[in-house]
Design a protein around this motif. Structure first.
Motif, mmCIF file in Angstrom:
data_model
loop_
_atom_site.group_PDB
_atom_site.id
_atom_site.type_symbol
_atom_site.label_atom_id
_atom_site.label_comp_id
_atom_site.label_asym_id
_atom_site.label_seq_id
_atom_site.Cartn_x
_atom_site.Cartn_y
_atom_site.Cartn_z
ATOM 1 N N ALA A 54 0.829 -1.216 0.000
ATOM 2 C CA ALA A 54 0.000 0.000 0.000
ATOM 3 C C ALA A 54 0.858 1.259 0.000
ATOM 4 N N LYS A 55 2.003 1.211 0.713
ATOM 5 C CA LYS A 55 2.873 2.391 0.829
ATOM 6 C C LYS A 55 3.882 2.514 -0.300
ATOM 7 N N GLY A 56 4.123 1.379 -1.000
ATOM 8 C CA GLY A 56 5.242 1.351 -1.939
ATOM 9 C C GLY A 56 6.554 1.421 -1.178
ATOM 10 N N PRO A 142 3.964 1.481 10.138
ATOM 11 C CA PRO A 142 4.789 2.611 9.710
ATOM 12 C C PRO A 142 3.883 3.837 9.659
ATOM 13 N N SER A 143 4.436 4.996 9.380
ATOM 14 C CA SER A 143 3.608 6.173 9.180
ATOM 15 C C SER A 143 2.702 5.925 7.962
ATOM 16 N N ALA A 144 1.466 6.455 8.031
ATOM 17 C CA ALA A 144 0.445 6.129 7.026
ATOM 18 C C ALA A 144 0.518 7.066 5.824
ATOM 19 N N ASN A 145 1.660 7.049 5.140
ATOM 20 C CA ASN A 145 1.852 7.874 3.947
ATOM 21 C C ASN A 145 2.485 7.004 2.861
ATOM 22 N N ILE A 146 2.387 7.462 1.617
ATOM 23 C CA ILE A 146 3.130 6.824 0.537
ATOM 24 C C ILE A 146 4.612 6.967 0.883
ATOM 25 N N VAL A 150 5.613 13.135 2.812
ATOM 26 C CA VAL A 150 5.448 13.758 4.131
ATOM 27 C C VAL A 150 4.524 12.908 5.021
ATOM 28 N N SER A 151 4.907 12.724 6.292
ATOM 29 C CA SER A 151 4.102 11.915 7.214
ATOM 30 C C SER A 151 2.768 12.599 7.531
ATOM 31 N N PRO A 152 1.722 11.795 7.811
ATOM 32 C CA PRO A 152 0.371 12.331 8.030
ATOM 33 C C PRO A 152 0.088 12.650 9.492
ATOM 34 N N LEU A 179 5.746 14.788 15.249
ATOM 35 C CA LEU A 179 6.983 14.195 14.714
ATOM 36 C C LEU A 179 6.998 12.751 15.158
ATOM 37 N N GLU A 180 7.603 11.873 14.375
ATOM 38 C CA GLU A 180 7.648 10.467 14.751
ATOM 39 C C GLU A 180 8.436 10.247 16.042
ATOM 40 N N SER A 181 8.277 9.026 16.562
ATOM 41 C CA SER A 181 8.952 8.667 17.813
ATOM 42 C C SER A 181 10.469 8.725 17.679
ATOM 43 N N SER A 229 16.690 10.936 1.187
ATOM 44 C CA SER A 229 15.496 11.666 0.741
ATOM 45 C C SER A 229 14.239 11.025 1.305
ATOM 46 N N HIS A 230 13.449 11.823 2.000
ATOM 47 C CA HIS A 230 12.250 11.338 2.678
ATOM 48 C C HIS A 230 11.422 12.588 2.929
ATOM 49 N N TYR A 231 10.164 12.432 3.301
ATOM 50 C CA TYR A 231 9.338 13.594 3.636
ATOM 51 C C TYR A 231 9.342 14.620 2.510
HETATM 52 MG MG MG Z 1 7.671 7.163 7.937
#
Ligand code: MG
Ligand code: TXA
Length: 319
Positions: A54-56, A142-146, A150-152, A179-181, A229-231
């Protein structure tokens, strides 16, 4: 696979429906105090595989296991005295501990990506917590984003990326921490910071009464998921900007008249953290409309500023 994504309300019927969907191998996005997670039963191989699809998300990037309390966590991970001390101080809350997997944990190998350690946490959000108690098992999330985006921090953000790709979203409003843990590896009494996050390194060092190991080279982090590269928003980003150029829109911090949006006009890092991902999404739309780039004001490197700067530098990294 295209499916209808249910919007579940945060009442007892919504929580029960979300728990039932998890038990049936479905994917449920749910609120935590950090960001929305995309949950699946961590013991169910097919369900965990569906998260990656789902996230790729690349399959070498392991997932965090979410549980209701320390007692349940001990079924899945081996806790040293130091790990217990950290859990007692910061759980429920935005801290993930990377620990040796417990014998007979029964977790899907896809959760740990074949490592002999597991990342585990007890989130503090009342609705997330209620779901974990109702499901009564380990939830990989994981965070619920592609992947790479950017994280949701709201249900809307989750649906923007994943509507039609997951079973349901448990609707719980905006996440406070934003922000994530923080991720710590704990080996006996040796503690290393793998990812800066919602619990500050200073708070951890205060508790332990000694310095923790920090990544020597921030460009070579030790968590396999810490890709440069992320977010990434769609527009390009330039950091530590005090004077934006004509073709830039400024995301400010502190007193800044030129800012189009401001993470915290009063210069408060907790406020900036909770606004970060939502404002990155908003300013990205403004930048795209104006065919501009995003400039971000300097954010100090202490407390939550460490995690904010980490996320910003990944958002700005070459893609
Ligand atoms: Mg994440
Ligand atoms: O706040 C959070 O942590 C959110 C919410 C949903 O709980 N989750 C989250 O998950 O940020 P994710 O998948 O976006 O990030 C998990 C990170 C990745 O960088 C991954 O590489 C690392 O945790 N990780 C997971 N298991 C690990 C392990 N055994 N050893 C080292 N790093 C691990």
């Amino acid at each position: 696979m295209e499916q209808k994504t249910a919007r579940l309300s945060g009442d007892s019927a919504g929580i029960a429906a979300a728990a039932k969907l998890l038990a049936a191998g479905g994917l449920v996005a749910f609120p935590t105090e950090t960001v929305y997670g995309l949950g699946a039963d961590a013991r169910n191989d097919a369900a965990v595989a569906a998260i990656y699809a789902a996230k790729g998300r690349p399959s070498f990037n392991p997932l965090i296991v979410h549980v209701a309390d320390l007692q349940v966590a001990e079924e899945y991970a081996q806790f040293s005295d130091t790990a217990r001390q950290l859990a007692a101080a910061f759980w429920p809350g935005p801290l993930s501990l990377v620990l040796p997997v417990a014998a007979n944990a029964g977790l899907s190998d896809r959760v740990t990506a074949g490592l002999d350690s597991v990342a585990i946490r007890v989130p503090a959000h009342p609705l997330g917590h209620a779901l974990l108690s109702a499901f009564d098992g380990p939830v990989a999330a994981p965070s619920a984003n592609i992947s790479g985006r950017v994280s949701p921090t709201t249900p809307r953000h989750v649906l923007d990326g994943l509507d039609g790709r997951i079973g349901a979203v448990l609707m719980g409003g905006a996440c406070d921490v934003g922000l994530e843990s923080t991720i710590l590896s704990v080996v006996g009494d040796k503690v290393s910071l793998l990812r800066a996050g919602g619990i500050t390194a200073e708070a951890i060092e205060n508790l332990l009464g000694k310095p923790i190991r920090r990544p020597a080279d921030p460009d070579r982090p030790q968590s396999p998921g810490q890709m440069a590269s992320h977010y990434a928003p769609a527009a390009l980003i330039r950091l530590n900007v005090t004077e934006p150029k004509v073709d830039e829109v400024l995301l400010g911090f502190g007193d800044q008249a030129q800012a189009v949006l401001n993470l915290s006009p009063r210069g408060d890092l907790a406020e900036a953290a909770s606004n970060l991902f939502a404002m990155l999404r908003q300013i990205d739309l403004v930048a795209q409309e104006k065919q501009a780039r995003i400039a971000v004001a300097p954010v100090p490197m202490h407390g939550l500023g460490l995690a904010i700067n980490d996320r910003l530098s990944r958002a700005a990294a070459p893609r």
